[in-house]
Scaffold this motif. Structure first.
Motif, PDB file in Angstrom:
ATOM      1  N   ASP A 289     -13.037  -1.572  -2.505  1.00  0.00           N
ATOM      2  CA  ASP A 289     -13.630  -2.906  -2.538  1.00  0.00           C
ATOM      3  C   ASP A 289     -12.715  -3.987  -1.981  1.00  0.00           C
ATOM      4  O   ASP A 289     -13.134  -5.135  -1.827  1.00  0.00           O
ATOM      5  N   SER A 290     -11.481  -3.652  -1.684  1.00  0.00           N
ATOM      6  CA  SER A 290     -10.496  -4.682  -1.319  1.00  0.00           C
ATOM      7  C   SER A 290     -10.734  -5.261   0.064  1.00  0.00           C
ATOM      8  O   SER A 290     -11.165  -4.570   0.986  1.00  0.00           O
ATOM      9  N   ASN A 291     -10.459  -6.569   0.191  1.00  0.00           N
ATOM     10  CA  ASN A 291     -10.433  -7.184   1.526  1.00  0.00           C
ATOM     11  C   ASN A 291      -9.065  -7.774   1.850  1.00  0.00           C
ATOM     12  O   ASN A 291      -8.860  -8.327   2.929  1.00  0.00           O
ATOM     13  N   VAL A 292      -8.120  -7.664   0.903  1.00  0.00           N
ATOM     14  CA  VAL A 292      -6.721  -7.987   1.155  1.00  0.00           C
ATOM     15  C   VAL A 292      -5.869  -6.913   0.490  1.00  0.00           C
ATOM     16  O   VAL A 292      -6.127  -6.528  -0.653  1.00  0.00           O
ATOM     17  N   ILE A 293      -4.868  -6.423   1.224  1.00  0.00           N
ATOM     18  CA  ILE A 293      -3.917  -5.460   0.660  1.00  0.00           C
ATOM     19  C   ILE A 293      -2.524  -6.048   0.824  1.00  0.00           C
ATOM     20  O   ILE A 293      -2.153  -6.495   1.910  1.00  0.00           O
ATOM     21  N   SER A 294      -1.763  -6.067  -0.271  1.00  0.00           N
ATOM     22  CA  SER A 294      -0.375  -6.528  -0.211  1.00  0.00           C
ATOM     23  C   SER A 294       0.558  -5.370  -0.541  1.00  0.00           C
ATOM     24  O   SER A 294       0.243  -4.528  -1.387  1.00  0.00           O
ATOM     25  N   PHE A 295       1.684  -5.336   0.134  1.00  0.00           N
ATOM     26  CA  PHE A 295       2.671  -4.273  -0.034  1.00  0.00           C
ATOM     27  C   PHE A 295       3.904  -4.846  -0.724  1.00  0.00           C
ATOM     28  O   PHE A 295       4.455  -5.860  -0.273  1.00  0.00           O
ATOM     29  N   TYR A 296       4.321  -4.206  -1.802  1.00  0.00           N
ATOM     30  CA  TYR A 296       5.464  -4.675  -2.582  1.00  0.00           C
ATOM     31  C   TYR A 296       6.564  -3.611  -2.557  1.00  0.00           C
ATOM     32  O   TYR A 296       6.289  -2.417  -2.629  1.00  0.00           O
ATOM     33  N   GLU A 297       7.787  -4.087  -2.464  1.00  0.00           N
ATOM     34  CA  GLU A 297       8.932  -3.176  -2.500  1.00  0.00           C
ATOM     35  C   GLU A 297       9.948  -3.726  -3.492  1.00  0.00           C
ATOM     36  O   GLU A 297      10.413  -4.861  -3.349  1.00  0.00           O
ATOM     37  N   GLY A 298      10.267  -2.934  -4.500  1.00  0.00           N
ATOM     38  CA  GLY A 298      11.168  -3.414  -5.528  1.00  0.00           C
ATOM     39  C   GLY A 298      10.628  -4.614  -6.268  1.00  0.00           C
ATOM     40  O   GLY A 298      11.381  -5.466  -6.736  1.00  0.00           O
ATOM     41  N   GLY A 299       9.293  -4.689  -6.377  1.00  0.00           N
ATOM     42  CA  GLY A 299       8.672  -5.813  -7.061  1.00  0.00           C
ATOM     43  C   GLY A 299       8.531  -7.061  -6.221  1.00  0.00           C
ATOM     44  O   GLY A 299       7.987  -8.067  -6.670  1.00  0.00           O
ATOM     45  N   LEU A 300       9.017  -7.033  -4.981  1.00  0.00           N
ATOM     46  CA  LEU A 300       8.961  -8.196  -4.104  1.00  0.00           C
ATOM     47  C   LEU A 300       7.879  -8.029  -3.047  1.00  0.00           C
ATOM     48  O   LEU A 300       7.707  -6.951  -2.478  1.00  0.00           O
ATOM     49  N   LEU A 301       7.175  -9.110  -2.791  1.00  0.00           N
ATOM     50  CA  LEU A 301       6.107  -9.114  -1.797  1.00  0.00           C
ATOM     51  C   LEU A 301       6.686  -8.928  -0.402  1.00  0.00           C
ATOM     52  O   LEU A 301       7.568  -9.668   0.024  1.00  0.00           O
ATOM     53  N   LYS A 302       6.177  -7.930   0.322  1.00  0.00           N
ATOM     54  CA  LYS A 302       6.748  -7.587   1.623  1.00  0.00           C
ATOM     55  C   LYS A 302       5.791  -7.841   2.780  1.00  0.00           C
ATOM     56  O   LYS A 302       6.201  -8.295   3.854  1.00  0.00           O
ATOM     57  N   HIS A 303       4.518  -7.525   2.619  1.00  0.00           N
ATOM     58  CA  HIS A 303       3.562  -7.664   3.716  1.00  0.00           C
ATOM     59  C   HIS A 303       2.156  -7.733   3.135  1.00  0.00           C
ATOM     60  O   HIS A 303       1.900  -7.239   2.024  1.00  0.00           O
ATOM     61  N   SER A 304       1.245  -8.361   3.870  1.00  0.00           N
ATOM     62  CA  SER A 304      -0.170  -8.395   3.495  1.00  0.00           C
ATOM     63  C   SER A 304      -1.024  -8.209   4.737  1.00  0.00           C
ATOM     64  O   SER A 304      -0.652  -8.646   5.831  1.00  0.00           O
ATOM     65  N   VAL A 305      -2.161  -7.556   4.555  1.00  0.00           N
ATOM     66  CA  VAL A 305      -3.123  -7.374   5.641  1.00  0.00           C
ATOM     67  C   VAL A 305      -4.508  -7.739   5.143  1.00  0.00           C
ATOM     68  O   VAL A 305      -4.782  -7.719   3.942  1.00  0.00           O
ATOM     69  N   GLN A 306      -5.359  -8.061   6.084  1.00  0.00           N
ATOM     70  CA  GLN A 306      -6.760  -8.308   5.771  1.00  0.00           C
ATOM     71  C   GLN A 306      -7.557  -7.047   6.081  1.00  0.00           C
ATOM     72  O   GLN A 306      -7.287  -6.363   7.064  1.00  0.00           O
TER      73      GLN A 306
END
Length: 293
Positions: free
Chosen positions: A230-247
């Motif tokens: 169902d997602s329209n945004v995906i965020s990638f976290y590394e070590g608890g920190l926000l690293k990247h997001s895509v639509q």
């Protein structure tokens, strides 16, 4: 008797006007023999029964309305066809109820507070820049000049962000203010469809080293946590920190990704995104969070 849906589609001009409206609220019942179920709550800002919206042969006359605090986003309900009931031609419309500033009908999951469609952005007075001139890559050699801002989220909280105000093509060069679109957002801003940068800029001259720049973004997005399908945004976290997001398009699976000063890129699906450049090395083993706006 026509259904509400059929009746709604019989008035494309009014429907188009409503989609452009940014105010709404619960309405009362339509008068006389009209359909019950509620009228236009302060229809599109026409919150006065003496200020009707005329669409021959129907006159839409909203009732008196009491506005909620404009910063208390969406306390008012949708002023759209799905919360309304028409009277027959020639009869008055039902009375309106309390409304608030809300996103347009086309963007029900907008995570930002808006007034008349515009983000509520306040500059902090702090400035910083990112120098890409000496980066060993094929992308634009520029220095991006930012002002730090706070943007209001759906709940009225401040989210730390950055707005590009100018760019330079050499260290001592002129600061150009005609900023190209590709410079206006980083991956996170692009994924949310706004001309802002989130998280990536860290400048020790601006704040204490213990401040987590991604916290506002993470808190805002937590309200939209979902699953992959169902997602329209995906965020990638590394070590608890926000690293990247895509639509992401939840129907087709297509992905749109942008990085810093570069143009955005389109992929058939998430696997195609991982297969491009070194995306797999960067993101395959990160923690993914799925959001449905």
């Amino acid at each position: 008797m026509k259904s509400l849906e059929n009746l709604r589609l019989s008035f494309p001009e009014l429907e188009d006007s409503v989609k452009q409206s940014t105010k709404g609220g619960w309405g009362g019942y339509s008068g006389g023999s009209g359909f019950g179920g509620g009228g236009w709550g302060n229809y599109g800002g026409f919150g006065n029964p003496n200020n009707p919206f005329v669409l021959d042969p129907v006159t839409v006359t909203p009732g008196n309305s009491n506005w909620d605090n404009p910063y208390d986003v969406r306390n008012g309900s949708w002023g759209n066809p799905y919360n309304s009931g028409w009277g027959y031609p020639g009869q008055d419309y039902g009375g309106g109820g309390g409304g608030g500033y809300i996103a347009s009908e086309d963007t029900p999951g907008d995570p930002f507070m808006r007034i008349n469609g515009q983000l509520i952005v306040t500059a902090t007075g702090k400035k910083t820049d990112i120098d890409y001139i000496y980066e060993n890559d094929p992308y634009d050699d520029v220095i991006l000049n930012f002002e730090e801002v706070n943007v209001k989220d759906y709940n009225g909280n401040d989210v730390l962000a950055y707005r590009v105000v100018s760019y330079q093509t050499e260290p001592s060069g002129v600061k150009n203010t005609d900023v190209p679109d590709r410079y206006k957002s980083n991956c996170h801003g692009s994924a949310l469809g706004v001309d802002l940068w989130f998280n990536d800029i860290y400048d020790p001259n601006l704040r204490d080293v213990n401040i987590k720049e991604d916290q506002g973004f993470k808190t805002m997005m937590d309200g939209y946590s979902s699953n992959f399908s169902d997602s329209n945004v995906i965020s990638f976290y590394e070590g608890g920190l926000l690293k990247h997001s895509v639509q992401r398009n939840p129907i087709t699976g297509e992905i749109w990704s942008k990085t810093d000063q570069r143009e955005g890129k389109h992929y058939a699906d998430l696997n195609a995104f991982f297969a491009d450049e070194n995306n797999a090395d960067k993101y395959v083993y990160t923690t993914r969070k799925y959001y449905a706006l």
